[in-house]
Design an enzyme around this catalytic site. Structure first.
Site, PDB file in Angstrom:
ATOM      1  N   PHE A  63       0.857  -1.175   0.000  1.00  0.00           N
ATOM      2  CA  PHE A  63       0.000   0.000   0.000  1.00  0.00           C
ATOM      3  C   PHE A  63       0.893   1.225   0.000  1.00  0.00           C
ATOM      4  CE2 PHE A  63      -4.577   0.914   1.331  1.00  0.00           C
ATOM      5  CZ  PHE A  63      -5.125  -0.050   0.504  1.00  0.00           C
ATOM      6  N   GLN A 115      -8.148  14.231   4.700  1.00  0.00           N
ATOM      7  CA  GLN A 115      -7.555  13.451   3.608  1.00  0.00           C
ATOM      8  C   GLN A 115      -8.516  13.319   2.427  1.00  0.00           C
ATOM      9  OE1 GLN A 115      -6.663   8.951   3.853  1.00  0.00           O
ATOM     10  NE2 GLN A 115      -4.669   9.933   3.794  1.00  0.00           N
ATOM     11  N   HIS A 122      -8.866  11.232  -0.696  1.00  0.00           N
ATOM     12  CA  HIS A 122      -8.327  10.019  -1.303  1.00  0.00           C
ATOM     13  C   HIS A 122      -8.204  10.271  -2.796  1.00  0.00           C
ATOM     14  CE1 HIS A 122      -7.893   5.865  -2.539  1.00  0.00           C
ATOM     15  NE2 HIS A 122      -7.814   5.486  -1.274  1.00  0.00           N
ATOM     16  N   LEU A 144     -15.449   5.108  -3.132  1.00  0.00           N
ATOM     17  CA  LEU A 144     -14.025   4.800  -3.146  1.00  0.00           C
ATOM     18  C   LEU A 144     -13.617   3.706  -4.120  1.00  0.00           C
ATOM     19  CD1 LEU A 144     -11.526   5.718  -1.477  1.00  0.00           C
ATOM     20  CD2 LEU A 144     -11.667   3.478  -0.414  1.00  0.00           C
ATOM     21  N   GLU A 157      -7.118   1.706  -2.820  1.00  0.00           N
ATOM     22  CA  GLU A 157      -5.705   1.845  -3.146  1.00  0.00           C
ATOM     23  C   GLU A 157      -5.102   0.488  -3.487  1.00  0.00           C
ATOM     24  OE1 GLU A 157      -3.869   4.565  -0.479  1.00  0.00           O
ATOM     25  OE2 GLU A 157      -1.945   3.547  -0.578  1.00  0.00           O
ATOM     26  N   ARG A 205      -1.087   9.465  -0.029  1.00  0.00           N
ATOM     27  CA  ARG A 205      -2.313   9.896  -0.690  1.00  0.00           C
ATOM     28  C   ARG A 205      -2.369  11.381  -1.015  1.00  0.00           C
ATOM     29  NH1 ARG A 205      -6.486   6.168   2.800  1.00  0.00           N
ATOM     30  NH2 ARG A 205      -5.959   4.296   1.645  1.00  0.00           N
ATOM     31  N   HIS A 227     -12.198  11.743   2.276  1.00  0.00           N
ATOM     32  CA  HIS A 227     -12.131  10.354   2.710  1.00  0.00           C
ATOM     33  C   HIS A 227     -11.964  10.164   4.212  1.00  0.00           C
ATOM     34  CE1 HIS A 227     -11.386   6.121   2.243  1.00  0.00           C
ATOM     35  NE2 HIS A 227     -10.172   6.200   2.731  1.00  0.00           N
ATOM     36  N   ARG A 243      -2.822  10.358   6.780  1.00  0.00           N
ATOM     37  CA  ARG A 243      -2.846   8.959   7.203  1.00  0.00           C
ATOM     38  C   ARG A 243      -2.422   8.045   6.070  1.00  0.00           C
ATOM     39  NH1 ARG A 243      -6.557   4.664   6.635  1.00  0.00           N
ATOM     40  NH2 ARG A 243      -8.065   5.979   5.578  1.00  0.00           N
TER      41      ARG A 243
HETATM   42  C1  LIG Z   1     -14.649   3.471   1.470  1.00  0.00           C
HETATM   43  C2  LIG Z   1     -13.621   3.442   2.548  1.00  0.00           C
HETATM   44  C3  LIG Z   1     -12.587   2.528   2.508  1.00  0.00           C
HETATM   45  C4  LIG Z   1     -11.635   2.494   3.521  1.00  0.00           C
HETATM   46  N1  LIG Z   1     -10.641   1.554   3.457  1.00  0.00           N
HETATM   47  C5  LIG Z   1      -9.746   1.482   4.455  1.00  0.00           C
HETATM   48  C6  LIG Z   1      -8.721   0.496   4.453  1.00  0.00           C
HETATM   49  O1  LIG Z   1      -8.623  -0.324   3.539  1.00  0.00           O
HETATM   50  N2  LIG Z   1      -7.853   0.447   5.484  1.00  0.00           N
HETATM   51  C7  LIG Z   1      -7.947   1.315   6.526  1.00  0.00           C
HETATM   52  O2  LIG Z   1      -7.141   1.195   7.438  1.00  0.00           O
HETATM   53  N3  LIG Z   1      -8.893   2.269   6.564  1.00  0.00           N
HETATM   54  C8  LIG Z   1      -9.793   2.371   5.557  1.00  0.00           C
HETATM   55  N4  LIG Z   1     -10.763   3.342   5.594  1.00  0.00           N
HETATM   56  C9  LIG Z   1     -10.896   4.181   6.773  1.00  0.00           C
HETATM   57  C10 LIG Z   1     -11.578   3.402   7.877  1.00  0.00           C
HETATM   58  O3  LIG Z   1     -12.546   2.535   7.346  1.00  0.00           O
HETATM   59  C11 LIG Z   1     -12.282   4.303   8.863  1.00  0.00           C
HETATM   60  O4  LIG Z   1     -11.438   5.327   9.242  1.00  0.00           O
HETATM   61  C12 LIG Z   1     -12.650   3.510  10.099  1.00  0.00           C
HETATM   62  O5  LIG Z   1     -13.439   2.408   9.741  1.00  0.00           O
HETATM   63  C13 LIG Z   1     -13.351   4.319  11.152  1.00  0.00           C
HETATM   64  O6  LIG Z   1     -13.752   3.443  12.176  1.00  0.00           O
HETATM   65  P1  LIG Z   1     -14.330   3.946  13.545  1.00  0.00           P
HETATM   66  O7  LIG Z   1     -14.441   2.755  14.414  1.00  0.00           O
HETATM   67  O8  LIG Z   1     -13.557   5.097  14.019  1.00  0.00           O
HETATM   68  O9  LIG Z   1     -15.768   4.474  13.164  1.00  0.00           O
HETATM   69  P2  LIG Z   1     -16.954   3.858  12.275  1.00  0.00           P
HETATM   70  O10 LIG Z   1     -16.719   2.499  11.803  1.00  0.00           O
HETATM   71  O11 LIG Z   1     -17.295   4.862  11.283  1.00  0.00           O
HETATM   72  O12 LIG Z   1     -18.117   3.802  13.283  1.00  0.00           O
HETATM   73  C14 LIG Z   1     -18.716   4.946  13.790  1.00  0.00           C
HETATM   74  C15 LIG Z   1     -19.816   4.501  14.662  1.00  0.00           C
HETATM   75  O13 LIG Z   1     -20.277   5.564  15.457  1.00  0.00           O
HETATM   76  C16 LIG Z   1     -21.676   5.600  15.419  1.00  0.00           C
HETATM   77  N5  LIG Z   1     -22.112   6.957  15.695  1.00  0.00           N
HETATM   78  C17 LIG Z   1     -21.695   8.101  15.109  1.00  0.00           C
HETATM   79  N6  LIG Z   1     -22.324   9.141  15.648  1.00  0.00           N
HETATM   80  C18 LIG Z   1     -23.144   8.657  16.603  1.00  0.00           C
HETATM   81  C19 LIG Z   1     -24.074   9.242  17.505  1.00  0.00           C
HETATM   82  N7  LIG Z   1     -24.291  10.541  17.537  1.00  0.00           N
HETATM   83  N8  LIG Z   1     -24.771   8.439  18.329  1.00  0.00           N
HETATM   84  C20 LIG Z   1     -24.588   7.092  18.303  1.00  0.00           C
HETATM   85  N9  LIG Z   1     -23.720   6.494  17.481  1.00  0.00           N
HETATM   86  C21 LIG Z   1     -23.006   7.271  16.641  1.00  0.00           C
HETATM   87  C22 LIG Z   1     -22.013   5.106  14.060  1.00  0.00           C
HETATM   88  O14 LIG Z   1     -23.335   4.674  13.995  1.00  0.00           O
HETATM   89  C23 LIG Z   1     -21.016   3.980  13.910  1.00  0.00           C
HETATM   90  O15 LIG Z   1     -21.483   2.833  14.546  1.00  0.00           O
HETATM   91  C24 LIG Z   1     -11.721   3.411   4.578  1.00  0.00           C
HETATM   92  C25 LIG Z   1     -12.742   4.337   4.601  1.00  0.00           C
HETATM   93  C26 LIG Z   1     -13.691   4.376   3.597  1.00  0.00           C
HETATM   94  C27 LIG Z   1     -14.738   5.424   3.621  1.00  0.00           C
END
Ligand SMILES: Cc1cc2nc3c(=O)[nH]c(=O)nc-3n(C[C@H](O)[C@H](O)[C@H](O)COP(=O)(O)OP(=O)(O)OC[C@H]3O[C@@H](n4cnc5c(N)ncnc54)[C@H](O)[C@@H]3O)c2cc1C
Ligand code: SF4
Ligand code: SF4
Ligand code: FES
Lengths: 650, 250
Positions: free
Chosen positions: A121, A247, A249, A263, A266, A322, A388, A423
């Site tokens: 990556f 960021q 992407h 998306l 990558e 990125r 992103h 990132r």
């Molecule tokens: C398309 C895409 C592909 C990606 N691919 C990669 C990858 O290959 N490798 C990598 O390392 N990263 C990748 N990323 C980044 C990564 O997926 C995210 O940064 C990461 O999943 C965020 O996880 P999190 O646990 O912080 O939050 P999330 O998984 O976003 O979860 C947030 C949670 O908070 C809850 N929530 C939010 N606000 C409230 C509220 N007010 N009340 C109650 N609940 C709430 C939501 O319902 C959800 O359950 C990608 C991102 C995208 C968009």
């Protein structure tokens, strides 16, 4: 508020993505009664969308990999303003967190000798990303979800109640944190299904709410990404850092319009796909910036040899970090060498057999076939930058995840510091696991050490409830009401146009003006219908958060007069070492006369903590000099530049 | 390239409802979910639709389009004629909450009833070794995005509320198969699949496979092999003997 539902827990985790679930597992395993709240159904959080992989220096594919190499890559990717302690913990602990997932039942793709396979990556020196095809996030979230279920089954066996100790409140949105004497006491939220309010009493809250992308028009993010955790933390008295770093992407879909921003992983480039402009030229060779000179291939031949022989060749500049690739694409399009729909070409079809593409990138194949009528095994994709990820977030203690508000913890995308100004791909999933666990542990320790639990006061509940129901109240006579969908669309367009990839002072100032107007208009939003599953109401409440977070982004971006990572100022195009050691902090001073709906955000500069010497010594002085001021390097063991050994310590 | 499309959308709640007619702008490249969002923004601000990723990855936006169980975000408008009326209704097998949103808690209840992954004792994290060929079978099932469209379509529970108690549905029978085919799992769920989770009720019509947006061969690769495992065990006299003896020892 006597009719509101009340719940009491030791730890309340807000968010059911990778970070939230891992935090909840840790807290529950430490014997604490734990609730998880999430806006979507259980197992649907944004993490499910992650594609490419999860970075961890396991060394399964290249045994030269180590935590030190991963640490260095992460710091370089972030242009040296990452919180170095977080980057250190992350690099050291990520392998254990990935292996642990296998004990929960995860099935990663395998190497020939049966270990977890790892892929290349951008910005990672070695093949480092554990993955499952291009659906790694799904595997991660399902595995954690199933681990939660396993813990509930243990409780059931013991108590006859699955939810005796660990309960998921799905489709439930938290709108306000409740505090007593500045310490966390609980939270107020509503059930999306019924619109009924509920109050949690809990001495520890872990925010794991993800990112902010829904404030931008072109984004890879889902509707959940309205910056709730960022805004909840601000209103509760915590600080955000690094909010100017967003960021973009480099590869989002650009056509058709309804899928613009979705998306393109990558992994396409990691597995051999290359970027080309309208002339068919692999333009990335022209965009290797000075700080990375010598680290990337200088000819197509060398770049192509690298896929097979990494010891003797340098990697393709298609895999630069990125921010570099996104800016390069932006320039190509601006200078008239773009594709018909305003992107550039990403070509894997001419570089790999169709069956191989389908096996390695099944969801990309599916996504383009279904949504754009494009067969990626036969023709190139059209791609362009998409909003992103937010590097900025809640300022936390690296080891425990605690913010400056006692009892308030944060992990995952809503926490700041780990990724600096940019990132690296794959470093988020590992971040969720490492710091999700640490925040769960931090919360458990905090609760164990607490003498008296802060109490949720009725007056505060009433105020929070009133604010939550305010969008149903009609406007004053003679005042036209606003539509939340219109306001949201205007905010997105404005943020895209003025606070996007390339920024100027005038644009930031204009953005702040526009945010002021939108803040005023939000007061006049009136939603139709009743409280049961009403998306207009939900959006009206989300807008409060989006406006606060957007102000933090624009105000920080105005203040930082340099370009670095996810913040590019056309009027200040270079890296400025004087800015490297400064951090911008956002907070809500909550003065008299402040807007109660969208409190004002102020941004102030502060100094970053200097890197510990043994970590600094992992870098070659010559490299550090590109980023650091001379006095800052006085402590480096190699002293000053000239002839220091190449590559540093492994 | 834009045209005015005709939509009929079910609106109502647990107490009842009806189809509502809309005329709404449709643009090139859009999916059904885009059009529903336009309805929300312009004509029906409180129209309830469940969705999240809008990229076919989360399995939130399941509903029935012209009677077929589908993902709203992956159904392109180009599959319909411009003058065709597009009818969108909630999944029929689950109770309606409001408009297109249904109560899918049945699925989460079933998920909890299946014994979890059970690793071999004494195998430390980091020491797991599995061949790609051996994890491939379970990996196919782990592509599941839990859209529950297969659950919605399976005739065992569609219009048969009374069967829900004793039938886990294709998604969770497949989860059993996934765990049984996991190279390192040591638990045994074969008999329970038949006795507690209703595998015997499946008569391999393959309707579940037909609607799966992930293209998982649920029937051929999960359900039929599980049925074979059950059959082997039931009719193999040695297995029968072994089980009887071990039961006597308990
Ligand atoms: C398309 C895409 C592909 C990606 N691919 C990669 C990858 O290959 N490798 C990598 O390392 N990263 C990748 N990323 C980044 C990564 O997926 C995210 O940064 C990461 O999943 C965020 O996880 P999190 O646990 O912080 O939050 P999330 O998984 O976003 O979860 C947030 C949670 O908070 C809850 N929530 C939010 N606000 C409230 C509220 N007010 N009340 C109650 N609940 C709430 C939501 O319902 C959800 O359950 C990608 C991102 C995208 C968009
Ligand atoms: S194959 Fe079995 S599980 Fe699938 S729809 Fe038919 S009866 Fe239901
Ligand atoms: S098996 Fe297919 S249809 Fe069934 S829930 Fe999973 S993804 Fe949906
Ligand atoms: S919204 Fe996620 S699958 Fe349709």
């Amino acid at each position: 508020m006597t009719d509101t539902e009340r719940h009491e827990y030791d730890v309340l985790v807000i968010g059911a993505g990778g970070a939230g679930l891992r935090a909840a597992i840790e807290a529950a395993e430490h014997g604490l009664r734990t609730a998880i709240v999430c806006k979507s159904l259980f197992g649907k959080a944004h993490t499910v969308m992650a594609e490419g992989g999860c970075a961890a220096a396991m060394g399964n594919v290249n045994e030269n990999d180590s935590w030190q190499v991963h640490f260095r890559d992460t710091m370089r990717g972030g242009k040296f303003l990452n919180n170095w302690r977080m980057a250190e913990l992350h690099a050291k602990e990520a392998p254990d967190r990935v292996w642990e997932l296998e004990t929960y039942g995860a099935l990663f793709d395998r190497t020939k000798d049966g270990r977890i396979s790892q892929r290349h990556f951008g910005g990672h020196s070695y093949a480092r990303l554990a993955h499952v095809g291009d659906r790694t996030g799904l595997e991660l979230i399902r595995t954690l979800q199933q681990r939660i279920v396993a813990l509930q089954q243990e409780d059931y066996a013991e108590t006859g109640d699955y939810e005796a100790r660990l309960r998921v409140f799905a489709e439930c949105t938290v709108t306000e944190l409740l505090t007593e004497g500045g310490a966390i006491a609980g939270a107020l939220g509503y059930w999306r299904e019924s619109g009924r309010l509920l109050v949690f009493s809990a001495p520890a809250v872990v925010l794991a709410t993800g990112g902010i992308g829904k404030s931008f028009q072109v984004t890879s993010n889902s509707w959940e990404y309205t910056g709730d955790g960022h805004a909840l933390a601000l209103r509760a008295g915590a600080e955000l850092i690094d909010m100017e770093f967003v960021q973009f992407h480099p590869t989002g879909m650009v056509w058709p319009p309804s899928v613009k921003g979705i998306l393109v992983t990558e992994g396409v480039r990691g597995d051999g796909g290359v970027l080309k402009n309208a002339d068919g030229k692999r333009f990335m060779f022209d965009y290797v910036p000075a700080v990375f000179k010598g680290q990337y291939a200088e000819s197509e031949e060398e770049a192509d040899r690298w896929y097979a022989d990494q010891e003797n060749n340098r990697r393709t500049p298609d895999l630069l970090p990125r921010d570099e690739v996104a800016r390069a694409i932006n320039t190509e399009v601006k200078e008239g060498r773009g594709s018909p729909h305003g992107g550039v070409y990403l070509d894997i079809a001419s570089r790999m057999k169709p069956e191989e593409i389908k096996r390695r990138l099944p969801s990309m194949y599916h996504q383009f076939k279904e949504l754009a009528d494009v067969d990626i095994t036969a023709e190139p994709m059209e791609v362009g930058p998409t909003c992103h990820y937010v590097m900025g977030g809640i300022h936390v203690d690296p080891d425990t995840g605690q913010s400056r508000v006692p009892g308030l913890f944060a992990a995952g995308e809503c926490a700041g510091g780990m990724h600096g100004s940019n990132r690296l791909g794959g470093n988020s999933l590992s971040d969720l696991l490492v710091f999700g666990r640490r925040a769960g542990l931090g919360a458990a320790d905090y609760v164990a050490g607490l003498g008296r639990r802060p109490v949720v006061r009725d007056a505060e509940i009433d105020a929070a409830a009133e604010m939550t129901l305010a969008p149903f109240a009609p406007t004053a006579p003679g005042v036209a009401s606003e539509n939340p969908y219109t306001l949201h669309a205007e905010l997105q367009r404005m943020m895209n146009d003025l606070v996007g990839i390339i920024r100027t002072e005038a644009e930031m100032a204009a953005a702040l003006d526009r945010l002021g107007e939108l803040r005023e208009r939000l007061h006049d939003v009136v939603v139709e219908g009743h409280r049961q599953y009403n998306p207009g109401w939900h959006l009206a409440l989300d807008l409060r958060n989006m406006l606060m977070v957007s102000e933090a982004v624009a105000a920080s971006a105005l203040m930082r007069t340099e370009s670095r990572g996810g913040h590019t100022r056309e009027d200040h195009p270079g890296l400025d070492p004087q800015w490297r050691h400064r951090v911008l902090r956002s907070r809500c001073p909550r003065g008299p006369g402040d807007d109660a709906v969208v409190p004002r955000v102020v941004v102030e500069p502060a100094e970053r903590v200097p890197m510990r010497e043994d970590l600094l010594a992992l870098f070659d002085v010559a490299e550090l000099e590109k980023y650091y001021t001379t006095p800052e390097l006085a402590g480096h063991p190699a002293g000053h530049s000239a002839g220091s050994p190449q590559g540093g310590t492994a | 390239m834009s045209y005015t499309g005709q939509f009929r959308v079910w609106r109502g709640d647990a107490d009842g409802g009806a189809l509502a007619d809309f005329r709404v702008e449709v643009n090139e490249g859009e999916v059904v979910l885009d059009v529903l969002h336009r309805l929300q923004a312009t004509q029906a601000p409180d129209l309830a639709v469940r969705w999240n990723c809008k990229a076919g990855k989360c399995g939130s936006c399941s509903a029935e389009i012209n009677g077929k169980p589908r993902l709203l975000c992956m159904t392109r408008m180009s599959v319909f004629e411009h003058d065709e009326v597009v009818t969108v209704t909630p999944m029929r097998t689950f109770p309606v909450i409001r408009d297109l949103v249904t109560d899918v808690s049945y699925n989460y209840t079933k998920a909890r009833e299946i014994p979890s992954f059970t690793p071999p004792a004494g195998l430390a994290p980091g020491e797991y070794r599995m061949g790609q060929a051996d994890v491939g079978r379970s990996q196919e099932f782990r592509k599941c995005i839990e859209c529950f469209l297969c659950q919605d379509t399976c005739h065992v529970v569609r219009d048969h509320e009374e069967n829900k108690e004793s039938f886990a549905g294709p998604r969770f029978l497949m989860r059993i198969a996934e765990l049984e085919m996991h190279p390192l799992d040591v638990a045994d769920r074969v008999s329970a699949a038949q006795d507690e989770h209703g595998l015997g009720r499946c008569n391999i019509t393959k309707c579940c496979t037909d609607v799966c947006p992930e293209g998982i061969k649920i029937t051929d690769n999960a359900l039929i092999p599980m049925k074979e495992r059950v059959a082997d065990r039931r009719y193999d006299p040695l297995v029968w003997l072994g089980r009887t003896i071990s039961r006597r020892r308990d």
